[in-house]
Write an enzyme that holds these catalytic residues in place. Sequence first.
Site, PDB file in Angstrom:
ATOM      1  N   LYS A 106       0.706  -1.149  -0.086  1.00 20.99           N
ATOM      2  CA  LYS A 106      -0.107   0.115   0.070  1.00 20.99           C
ATOM      3  C   LYS A 106       0.859   1.121   0.015  1.00 20.99           C
ATOM      4  O   LYS A 106       0.231   2.402  -0.411  1.00 20.99           O
ATOM      5  CB  LYS A 106      -0.965  -0.135   1.358  1.00 20.99           C
ATOM      6  CG  LYS A 106      -2.081  -1.110   0.972  1.00 20.99           C
ATOM      7  CD  LYS A 106      -3.097  -0.913   1.801  1.00 20.99           C
ATOM      8  CE  LYS A 106      -4.124  -2.153   1.656  1.00 20.99           C
ATOM      9  NZ  LYS A 106      -3.739  -3.566   2.159  1.00 20.99           N
TER      10      LYS A 106
HETATM   11  C1  LIG Z   1      -4.594  -4.619   1.523  1.00 24.55           C
HETATM   12  C2  LIG Z   1      -3.738  -5.852   1.484  1.00 24.55           C
HETATM   13  C3  LIG Z   1      -4.091  -6.750   0.764  1.00 24.55           C
HETATM   14  C4  LIG Z   1      -5.443  -6.590  -0.104  1.00 24.55           C
HETATM   15  O1  LIG Z   1      -5.223  -5.689  -1.228  1.00 24.55           O
HETATM   16  P1  LIG Z   1      -6.679  -5.271  -1.775  1.00 24.55           P
HETATM   17  O2  LIG Z   1      -6.087  -4.237  -2.911  1.00 24.55           O
HETATM   18  O3  LIG Z   1      -7.584  -4.534  -0.905  1.00 24.55           O
HETATM   19  O4  LIG Z   1      -7.241  -6.376  -2.624  1.00 24.55           O
HETATM   20  C5  LIG Z   1      -3.322  -8.096   0.449  1.00 24.55           C
HETATM   21  N1  LIG Z   1      -2.338  -8.061   1.336  1.00 24.55           N
HETATM   22  C6  LIG Z   1      -1.762  -7.025   2.342  1.00 24.55           C
HETATM   23  C7  LIG Z   1      -0.598  -7.130   2.943  1.00 24.55           C
HETATM   24  C8  LIG Z   1      -2.488  -5.802   2.224  1.00 24.55           C
HETATM   25  O5  LIG Z   1      -2.109  -4.895   3.279  1.00 24.55           O
END
Ligand SMILES: *Cc1c(COP(=O)(O)O)cnc(C)c1O
Length: 456
Positions: A106
């Site tokens: 993210k």
């Molecule tokens: C947010 C997150 C996901 C999921 O991603 P999305 O875009 O919400 O599908 C998977 N793994 C981790 C470690 C995350 O922080």
Amino acid sequence: MRYYSTRNKKTGVSFAAAALAGLAPDGGLFVPESIPQYPRAVQTSLGAMSFRDVAFETVKLFAEQEIPDPALADIIEAAYPFAAPLVPVDGRLVLELFHGPTAAFKDFGARFMARVFSYLRRGENKPLHILVATSGDTGGAAADGFYGVEGIVVTVLYPKGRVTPLQEQQIAGLGGNISALAVEGSFDDCQRLVKAAFGNEELKKRLALSSANSINITRLIPQAVYYAAAAGKAFAGKSDPLEAASPVSAAFTRSDTLKPAAKQPTAFCVPSGNFGNLVAGLYALEMGAPIRLFIAATNRNKTIPDYLETGYYEARFAKTTVSNAMDVGAPSNAERMIAQWSLPEIRRMVRGVSVSDEETRAAIAQVHKAAGYFLDPHTAVGWRGADILGIERNLGGGNLAVLATAHPAKFAGIVEPITGPVPVPLSLKKALERKPRSAVIQAELSALMEVLEVVR
Ligand SMILES: *Cc1c(COP(=O)(O)O)cnc(C)c1O
């Protein structure tokens, strides 16, 4: 480029307006009017370009005319002091997305968004108030991305007791322009509260509100970059050396010499929760990156795998699992996916699979035993999902890359009982020294409004 609401294809807005609004006025999500194509010269040289150059060429197509090239180059340079190495692990490729400051993918979206907001708000005197709902990682990435950014205040809502201590330190440990709220409820409650706040006329009149969730289009767009960069690299027959890319795993990993198959597209296995990452991948595919297909791997929260199977989308309550950042029963980006593509199109591009906690743990154990490599529980869902589908058999020699969405040290409580000690990267060591400070609120809009009143 114009952006339309998923619920109204009539009135489009600019990139800047879509970015700053977050959610469309009718409650829909902004989507680009069409998905741009990489110019031929860019498409054929993706594998030779730096990560930042791929980022520049990708984002430019979405922000057309609205951010001049030099400003965009500055934003990208400041956002990405790290990249996304593609490393061979036990016969597969792993796209490591955890080299940013909060050690999860993210960071790619949050750091870009923060700098775009700052650019778009230059010269304003009313602070922009960002509301973020998080299941764990978004909040930390947004807090870090916006920390100290002039003219912006951030409130992060997270489900109380359902994030790890480290995630809480990342979300609630910075202070300054970042406030944290521990909500008595689930991530879906947090998300519902944020949506309700955006729908509240009184609040909107008083505050310049925006969101930093994956519902914001500026989070999504930069996530297309690592797919294009990685697929380009694999297509050129290149990967990154594990030692250089991932010092953390190197000490524990036998050298793995797998080379991607040149001139072959890549299938990406995407551990998915709210489905922002997957939709960003679909953008990269449609833009012309050499991508074969996607595997959407979820934990027991299998709303989308079920949708792919039955053709019916049915939101659920979230179940708690060992991959808590994917504990989402009503993935908000499903609306984007369904608005932009037909079911047969989606089925052509995406395979769904759901993975239990036992299988997730088994994957962590298996990969550690075979390769000395540490998977975090989310990445392990992806790894196991590819096993369950037996996807390699269907690729006809094409490449398979599993997205490593978080560093295993972020989820040491789950990983270490299986593997033994996980090396901790410097970024996390710093966060571990912080003291979290948050207010607890009930999962009601009135409670949120009361707190925002104070923050204002
Ligand atoms: C947010 C997150 C996901 C999921 O991603 P999305 O875009 O919400 O599908 C998977 N793994 C981790 C470690 C995350 O922080």
